[in-house]
Design a protein around this motif. Sequence first.
Motif, PDB file in Angstrom:
ATOM      1  N   MET A  47     -15.085  22.195  -8.465  1.00  0.00           N
ATOM      2  CA  MET A  47     -14.406  23.005  -9.420  1.00  0.00           C
ATOM      3  C   MET A  47     -15.338  23.473 -10.550  1.00  0.00           C
ATOM      4  N   ILE A  64     -13.841  26.286 -12.958  1.00  0.00           N
ATOM      5  CA  ILE A  64     -12.780  25.528 -13.454  1.00  0.00           C
ATOM      6  C   ILE A  64     -12.914  24.661 -14.315  1.00  0.00           C
ATOM      7  N   SER A 103     -13.024  21.325 -16.668  1.00  0.00           N
ATOM      8  CA  SER A 103     -12.592  19.917 -16.543  1.00  0.00           C
ATOM      9  C   SER A 103     -13.273  19.033 -17.344  1.00  0.00           C
ATOM     10  N   THR A 131      -3.200  24.626 -12.000  1.00  0.00           N
ATOM     11  CA  THR A 131      -2.885  23.766 -11.163  1.00  0.00           C
ATOM     12  C   THR A 131      -2.907  24.431  -9.534  1.00  0.00           C
ATOM     13  N   GLN A 140      -4.699  27.095  -8.654  1.00  0.00           N
ATOM     14  CA  GLN A 140      -5.985  27.351  -8.086  1.00  0.00           C
ATOM     15  C   GLN A 140      -6.680  26.024  -7.918  1.00  0.00           C
ATOM     16  N   ILE A 141      -6.600  25.013  -8.530  1.00  0.00           N
ATOM     17  CA  ILE A 141      -7.334  23.765  -8.285  1.00  0.00           C
ATOM     18  C   ILE A 141      -6.546  23.534  -6.927  1.00  0.00           C
ATOM     19  N   SER A 142      -5.430  23.189  -6.626  1.00  0.00           N
ATOM     20  CA  SER A 142      -4.752  22.821  -5.597  1.00  0.00           C
ATOM     21  C   SER A 142      -5.156  23.593  -4.341  1.00  0.00           C
ATOM     22  N   LEU A 169      -1.973  16.113 -10.149  1.00  0.00           N
ATOM     23  CA  LEU A 169      -3.081  16.493 -11.212  1.00  0.00           C
ATOM     24  C   LEU A 169      -2.646  15.935 -12.522  1.00  0.00           C
ATOM     25  N   LEU A 188      -8.779  20.110 -16.757  1.00  0.00           N
ATOM     26  CA  LEU A 188      -8.488  19.092 -15.692  1.00  0.00           C
ATOM     27  C   LEU A 188      -9.055  17.739 -16.134  1.00  0.00           C
TER      28      LEU A 188
END
Length: 227
Positions: free
Chosen positions: A64, A69, A71, A162, A164-166, A185, A198
């Motif tokens: 990530m 992204i 976190s 969500t 994008q991460i998934s 998540l 995240l």
Amino acid sequence: MELIYKGKTKDVYKLEDGNILLKFKDDVTGEDGVFDPGANTVGLTIEGAGQSGLRMTTFFFEKMAEEGIPSHYIDANIEDVTMTVKAATMFGNGLEVICRYRAVGSFLRRYGAYCEEGQVLDAFVEVTIKDDERNDPPISKDGLAQLDILTNEEYDTLEALTKQISNVVKDTLAEKGLDLYDIKLEFGRDSQTGDIILIDEISGGNMRVYKEGTYIAPLDLEKLVLA
């Protein structure tokens, strides 16, 4: 270290520098001895589950970071089964955000009259309130805003992150011939900046993954992904 919270699958400590230490356990969520990432009770204990979950989480959080992204991840100690993270505040008493690519689990139980098991879904995002007594009820964007848990703008950010991460997780698993059916998540606000980030973990314990139609258990998943 100051113990802040003893959770189902992790214990949470506050460090002297203000950061947070997460201690991963071998307990996993489920019911009647069967693993279920969507359950709100500890269903069983699997030796090595904590370390396996931490290895997967470290792998995905570092991925990530490569994707830009945000976190809470800082670093991890696999041998001690601990992860150091930035402090973050929860939305209300905590939210869980599920991204669904297939109709399984609680989605199928609720909407089975309108879909078939395993039916393909288009990254369907669902938010539930963390509340064991009320069995983690789902809540809408409007409900979150009216209860002053999340603004409409924050919800849009949450939903976009969500997906994008998934999708990063889904694509990574697909490279190993694995199919992501759903993933759970958690997000919070960075205590320093207020940005949505995240939090928690990304491991086999909070996703359903299949290979050629066969479910892959969390410990087996970690071996396949990190092989």
